[in-house]
Design a protein around this motif. Structure first.
Motif, PDB file in Angstrom:
ATOM      1  N   HIS A 119       0.804  -1.220   0.000  1.00  0.00           N
ATOM      2  CA  HIS A 119       0.000   0.000   0.000  1.00  0.00           C
ATOM      3  C   HIS A 119       0.842   1.278   0.000  1.00  0.00           C
ATOM      4  O   HIS A 119       0.299   2.380  -0.032  1.00  0.00           O
ATOM      5  CB  HIS A 119      -1.035  -0.030   1.134  1.00  0.00           C
ATOM      6  N   GLY A 120       2.183   1.114   0.059  1.00  0.00           N
ATOM      7  CA  GLY A 120       3.050   2.285  -0.165  1.00  0.00           C
ATOM      8  C   GLY A 120       3.753   2.842   1.057  1.00  0.00           C
ATOM      9  O   GLY A 120       4.197   3.987   1.053  1.00  0.00           O
ATOM     10  N   LYS A 121       3.935   2.014   2.110  1.00  0.00           N
ATOM     11  CA  LYS A 121       4.574   2.490   3.335  1.00  0.00           C
ATOM     12  C   LYS A 121       6.021   2.908   3.088  1.00  0.00           C
ATOM     13  O   LYS A 121       6.453   3.989   3.469  1.00  0.00           O
ATOM     14  CB  LYS A 121       4.521   1.382   4.407  1.00  0.00           C
ATOM     15  N   THR A 122       6.761   2.014   2.431  1.00  0.00           N
ATOM     16  CA  THR A 122       8.186   2.287   2.216  1.00  0.00           C
ATOM     17  C   THR A 122       8.355   3.463   1.249  1.00  0.00           C
ATOM     18  O   THR A 122       9.264   4.291   1.412  1.00  0.00           O
ATOM     19  CB  THR A 122       8.877   1.006   1.701  1.00  0.00           C
ATOM     20  N   THR A 123       7.445   3.569   0.277  1.00  0.00           N
ATOM     21  CA  THR A 123       7.517   4.689  -0.668  1.00  0.00           C
ATOM     22  C   THR A 123       7.258   6.021   0.044  1.00  0.00           C
ATOM     23  O   THR A 123       7.887   7.031  -0.256  1.00  0.00           O
ATOM     24  CB  THR A 123       6.489   4.486  -1.811  1.00  0.00           C
ATOM     25  N   LEU A 124       6.357   6.009   1.022  1.00  0.00           N
ATOM     26  CA  LEU A 124       6.098   7.247   1.773  1.00  0.00           C
ATOM     27  C   LEU A 124       7.317   7.635   2.624  1.00  0.00           C
ATOM     28  O   LEU A 124       7.677   8.812   2.694  1.00  0.00           O
ATOM     29  CB  LEU A 124       4.840   7.096   2.644  1.00  0.00           C
ATOM     30  N   ILE A 144       9.023  -6.671  -1.551  1.00  0.00           N
ATOM     31  CA  ILE A 144       8.237  -6.419  -0.334  1.00  0.00           C
ATOM     32  C   ILE A 144       9.198  -6.163   0.822  1.00  0.00           C
ATOM     33  O   ILE A 144      10.358  -6.562   0.779  1.00  0.00           O
ATOM     34  CB  ILE A 144       7.311  -7.607   0.053  1.00  0.00           C
ATOM     35  N   SER A 145       8.704  -5.476   1.841  1.00  0.00           N
ATOM     36  CA  SER A 145       9.521  -5.296   3.040  1.00  0.00           C
ATOM     37  C   SER A 145       9.434  -6.578   3.854  1.00  0.00           C
ATOM     38  O   SER A 145       8.353  -7.158   3.981  1.00  0.00           O
ATOM     39  CB  SER A 145       9.002  -4.136   3.883  1.00  0.00           C
ATOM     40  N   ILE A 146      10.569  -7.001   4.428  1.00  0.00           N
ATOM     41  CA  ILE A 146      10.584  -8.206   5.252  1.00  0.00           C
ATOM     42  C   ILE A 146      10.931  -7.846   6.697  1.00  0.00           C
ATOM     43  O   ILE A 146      10.289  -8.281   7.633  1.00  0.00           O
ATOM     44  CB  ILE A 146      11.571  -9.241   4.672  1.00  0.00           C
ATOM     45  N   PRO A 202       6.557  -4.201   7.782  1.00  0.00           N
ATOM     46  CA  PRO A 202       6.191  -4.954   6.578  1.00  0.00           C
ATOM     47  C   PRO A 202       4.697  -5.273   6.597  1.00  0.00           C
ATOM     48  O   PRO A 202       4.122  -5.498   7.659  1.00  0.00           O
ATOM     49  CB  PRO A 202       7.023  -6.232   6.693  1.00  0.00           C
ATOM     50  N   GLY A 203       4.069  -5.306   5.413  1.00  0.00           N
ATOM     51  CA  GLY A 203       2.622  -5.509   5.359  1.00  0.00           C
ATOM     52  C   GLY A 203       2.214  -6.932   5.034  1.00  0.00           C
ATOM     53  O   GLY A 203       1.046  -7.297   5.184  1.00  0.00           O
ATOM     54  N   HIS A 204       3.169  -7.769   4.607  1.00  0.00           N
ATOM     55  CA  HIS A 204       2.801  -9.122   4.189  1.00  0.00           C
ATOM     56  C   HIS A 204       2.208  -9.908   5.365  1.00  0.00           C
ATOM     57  O   HIS A 204       2.698  -9.805   6.486  1.00  0.00           O
ATOM     58  CB  HIS A 204       4.018  -9.842   3.620  1.00  0.00           C
ATOM     59  N   GLN A 255      -4.559   7.897   2.628  1.00  0.00           N
ATOM     60  CA  GLN A 255      -5.156   7.261   1.449  1.00  0.00           C
ATOM     61  C   GLN A 255      -4.145   7.476   0.313  1.00  0.00           C
ATOM     62  O   GLN A 255      -4.028   8.587  -0.223  1.00  0.00           O
ATOM     63  CB  GLN A 255      -6.500   7.926   1.125  1.00  0.00           C
ATOM     64  N   ASN A 256      -3.426   6.402  -0.003  1.00  0.00           N
ATOM     65  CA  ASN A 256      -2.310   6.539  -0.961  1.00  0.00           C
ATOM     66  C   ASN A 256      -2.739   6.139  -2.382  1.00  0.00           C
ATOM     67  O   ASN A 256      -3.822   5.587  -2.577  1.00  0.00           O
ATOM     68  CB  ASN A 256      -1.141   5.665  -0.484  1.00  0.00           C
ATOM     69  N   LYS A 257      -1.880   6.424  -3.326  1.00  0.00           N
ATOM     70  CA  LYS A 257      -2.040   6.040  -4.737  1.00  0.00           C
ATOM     71  C   LYS A 257      -3.230   6.748  -5.387  1.00  0.00           C
ATOM     72  O   LYS A 257      -3.891   6.159  -6.252  1.00  0.00           O
ATOM     73  CB  LYS A 257      -2.180   4.513  -4.897  1.00  0.00           C
ATOM     74  N   ILE A 258      -3.511   7.972  -4.966  1.00  0.00           N
ATOM     75  CA  ILE A 258      -4.655   8.663  -5.585  1.00  0.00           C
ATOM     76  C   ILE A 258      -4.382   8.977  -7.058  1.00  0.00           C
ATOM     77  O   ILE A 258      -5.297   9.236  -7.822  1.00  0.00           O
ATOM     78  CB  ILE A 258      -5.087   9.955  -4.841  1.00  0.00           C
ATOM     79  N   ASP A 259      -3.092   8.911  -7.443  1.00  0.00           N
ATOM     80  CA  ASP A 259      -2.765   9.113  -8.870  1.00  0.00           C
ATOM     81  C   ASP A 259      -3.292   7.964  -9.732  1.00  0.00           C
ATOM     82  O   ASP A 259      -3.466   8.109 -10.937  1.00  0.00           O
ATOM     83  CB  ASP A 259      -1.246   9.219  -9.026  1.00  0.00           C
ATOM     84  N   ALA A 260      -3.543   6.808  -9.086  1.00  0.00           N
ATOM     85  CA  ALA A 260      -3.893   5.611  -9.867  1.00  0.00           C
ATOM     86  C   ALA A 260      -5.397   5.418 -10.020  1.00  0.00           C
ATOM     87  O   ALA A 260      -5.836   4.438 -10.615  1.00  0.00           O
ATOM     88  CB  ALA A 260      -3.274   4.379  -9.206  1.00  0.00           C
ATOM     89  N   SER A 291      -0.212  10.967  -3.029  1.00  0.00           N
ATOM     90  CA  SER A 291       0.477  10.043  -3.916  1.00  0.00           C
ATOM     91  C   SER A 291       1.920  10.013  -3.446  1.00  0.00           C
ATOM     92  O   SER A 291       2.650  10.987  -3.617  1.00  0.00           O
ATOM     93  CB  SER A 291       0.403  10.517  -5.371  1.00  0.00           C
ATOM     94  N   ALA A 292       2.283   8.917  -2.791  1.00  0.00           N
ATOM     95  CA  ALA A 292       3.636   8.831  -2.231  1.00  0.00           C
ATOM     96  C   ALA A 292       4.658   8.851  -3.344  1.00  0.00           C
ATOM     97  O   ALA A 292       5.724   9.452  -3.227  1.00  0.00           O
ATOM     98  CB  ALA A 292       3.774   7.562  -1.401  1.00  0.00           C
ATOM     99  N   ILE A 293       4.309   8.209  -4.449  1.00  0.00           N
ATOM    100  CA  ILE A 293       5.299   8.067  -5.511  1.00  0.00           C
ATOM    101  C   ILE A 293       5.528   9.373  -6.264  1.00  0.00           C
ATOM    102  O   ILE A 293       6.632   9.676  -6.692  1.00  0.00           O
ATOM    103  CB  ILE A 293       4.916   6.897  -6.442  1.00  0.00           C
TER     104      ILE A 293
END
Ligand SMILES: Nc1nc2c(ncn2[C@@H]2O[C@H](COP(=O)(O)OP(=O)(O)OP(=O)(O)O)[C@@H](O)[C@H]2O)c(=O)[nH]1
Ligand SMILES: [Mg+2]
Ligand SMILES: [Zn+2]
Length: 519
Positions: A119-124, A144-146, A202-204, A255-260, A291-293
């Motif tokens: 969902h974009g944690k590391t990107t934020l 993915i983050s581990i 990590p989100g997994h 609320q991330n990825k609003i660009d998508a 949009s984190a990215i």
């Protein structure tokens, strides 16, 4: 005041000292060298990309100095805003000098990033601090983050624009030649607010225990929800429950990825989020669309940190206690024995403080057959990010350099252990009595089945602080359970035990427990 190597963007005290030892003593020397020559000096932490960046930044700082000295000699230019102000460039550089010191202060607060996988944690975190916290090769291969990711940032404020931003964001937008610490919008002086650390979980779904140990370090958290998926996803639910169990009340929903997504989809998703948080600890949390990215609305996230996640007031007068969140061997393979550096442990100070040179004890410590022997050693260095500190006190994530054999700290082997002054730590526990609160339903899987009572002989996964252990139910009492722990643990007082059980071959969070106080 003349500038020093440390004043170059990205160079902390430790790196500056290493450079000086290697023969690069001034900014001019650094600016005059080539990346190739700098690499030949084999300075720890300086790879090719960093070498190029440091040299560029050195050149920029020299240009900046020249600009400042030229404009100081000129008659002061017309000041449109206030005639009382000192010439701007001089003021900016003096201020910058102060800020340069402030951004090296110890962080005050740990902010967590939680939420469903991808969902974009590391990107934020990257947008806020410039660091990509997925550092391990397996993380990079799998995308993915581990492990828990860590990073630091400085929060700055422009009073003219009433805008918050991080030092990294200001540097990203700074036009070459403009002074550092000036607002990218109005070029006014930025004010220092505070330094913070990020704990990127990590989100997994299989890494829930790691997320839970991260939660024990957080003073507040961002729950990330991707706008391009239905809300809630299983780990959106499970992570929010984990925040609740860890007692984290200061929550910001991102609320991330609003660009998508289209505007309509974003609104739809917003409504789903609102419905989902109703009646939970995050009911009144703000929902910030970003949009984190693409770096959109990140300034609103920083504002929310300032307005909603205050730094905790942790006691410095109590006995020192430090919770280990990672441990490592910082020596490169093949280092000669007499050049070996001692083992390093990373984590957060829970209370009290400690200075370089003091003795410490690590508990439970070393496992010898079926017993644990506390490890005693001496503190030789304290650092936070690139900054060296003399004293470690509560706030942010800290690395402690010790005299330990690095084999003892290698590969996160000491995660979850507790550090204190000798003979000051709580007892090691191999059996506990827990008051247990179970969730109604298993929330971490697609299908939410009812949580049944704990059974005799059932094996559970317990996470307390940053420590994981197995707990077997040996006795069911009227209002509590007796569990045998393997391995034994040394948890900080009053910490909550998060309880997970295997359901369809995966550990799922089912509730939490508190130690029954026998006194
Ligand atoms: N379109 C779009 N993609 C994004 C945005 N933020 C992150 N992504 C992408 O989403 C994917 C996952 O991003 P990460 O930051 O690794 O997600 P994460 O939440 O840290 O993932 P885990 O740690 O594995 O749970 C990557 O491919 C990112 O490039 C965004 O704002 N917009
Ligand atoms: Mg991640
Ligand atoms: Zn401004």
């Amino acid at each position: 005041m003349p500038y020093d190597l440390e004043d170059i963007t990205g160079i902390g005290k430790a790196t500056a000292e290493r450079m000086k030892k290697a023969g690069i003593k001034t900014i001019d020397q650094l600016a005059a060298t080539s990346a190739e020559n700098l690499l030949k000096l084999n300075i720890k932490g300086v790879g090719e990309a960093t070498a190029i960046k440091y040299i560029e930044n050195a050149k920029e700082l020299i240009e900046e100095q020249q600009d400042n000295s030229v404009s100081k000699e000129e008659t002061p230019k017309e000041e449109p805003k206030s005639i009382k102000e000192e010439p701007k460039t001089k003021f900016a550089s003096e201020k910058a000098k102060n800020l340069k010191g402030l951004i090296k202060k110890q962080a005050e607060c740990n902010i967590g990033l939680v939420g469903h996988v991808d969902h974009g944690k590391t990107t934020l975190v990257k947008a806020l601090s410039g660091d990509w916290t997925d550092r391990h090769s397996e993380e990079q291969e799998r995308g993915i983050s581990i492990k828990l990711g860590y990073s630091n940032a400085t929060i700055l404020y422009c009073p003219n624009c009433d805008e918050y931003l991080t030092y990294h964001m200001a540097e990203e937008k700074r036009v070459k030649g403009k002074p550092r610490f000036s607002c990218p919008n109005c070029e006014g002086n930025l004010e220092f607010k505070r330094n913070i650390s990020f704990v990127d979980a990590p989100g997994h779904e299989i890494l829930m225990a790691t997320m839970l140990s991260g939660a024990s370090l957080m003073n507040g958290a961002c729950l990330l929800i991707a706008a391009d998926e239905d809300c809630p996803q299983p780990q959106t639910r499970e992570h929010l429950a984990a925040l609740n169990i860890a007692g984290i009340k200061n929550i910001i929903i991102i609320q991330n990825k609003i660009d998508a997504v289209s505007k309509e989809q974003a609104k739809q998703n917003y409504k789903q989020i609102k419905d989902f948080v109703k009646g939970t600890v995050a009911e009144n949390a703000p929902i910030i669309p970003i949009s984190a990215i693409f770096g959109a609305n990140i300034n609103l996230v920083v504002r929310a940190f300032e307005e909603l996640i205050p730094s905790p007031h942790l006691s410095e007068s109590e006995d020192f206690q430090f919770l280990i969140a990672r441990s490592f061997d910082i020596n490169r393979p093949g280092t000669e024995i007499n050049a070996l550096k001692g083992g390093v442990i990373g984590g957060s100070v829970l209370k009290g403080n400690i200075k370089i040179g003091e003795e410490i004890e690590i508990k439970p410590g070393l496992r010898i057959k079926n017993n644990y022997v506390p490890i005693k050693t001496k503190l030789v260095s304290i650092n936070q990010g690139n900054n060296l500190l003399e004293v470690a006190k509560p706030g942010g994530l800290i690395g402690l350099g010790t005299k330990l054999d690095p084999a003892l700290t290698k590969g996160d082997s000491l995660i979850g252990h507790l550090v204190g002054r000798p003979d000051s730590l709580p007892e090691i526990l191999s059996e506990i009595e827990l008051n247990v609160n179970l969730l109604d339903r298993v929330i971490g899987s697609e299908i939410q089945i009812k949580v049944s009572e704990l059974k005799h002989n059932e094996k559970l996964l317990l996470v307390v602080g940053t420590e994981k252990t197995g707990g077997t139910v040996t006795k069911i009492l009227k209002n509590s359970y007796i569990l045998k722990l393997n391995p034994p643990i040394c948890p900080p007082e009053n910490f909550i035990f998060a309880i997970s059980r295997i359901i369809n071959r995966r550990y799922r969070l089912i509730g939490y427990g508190k130690l029954v106080n026998n006194e």
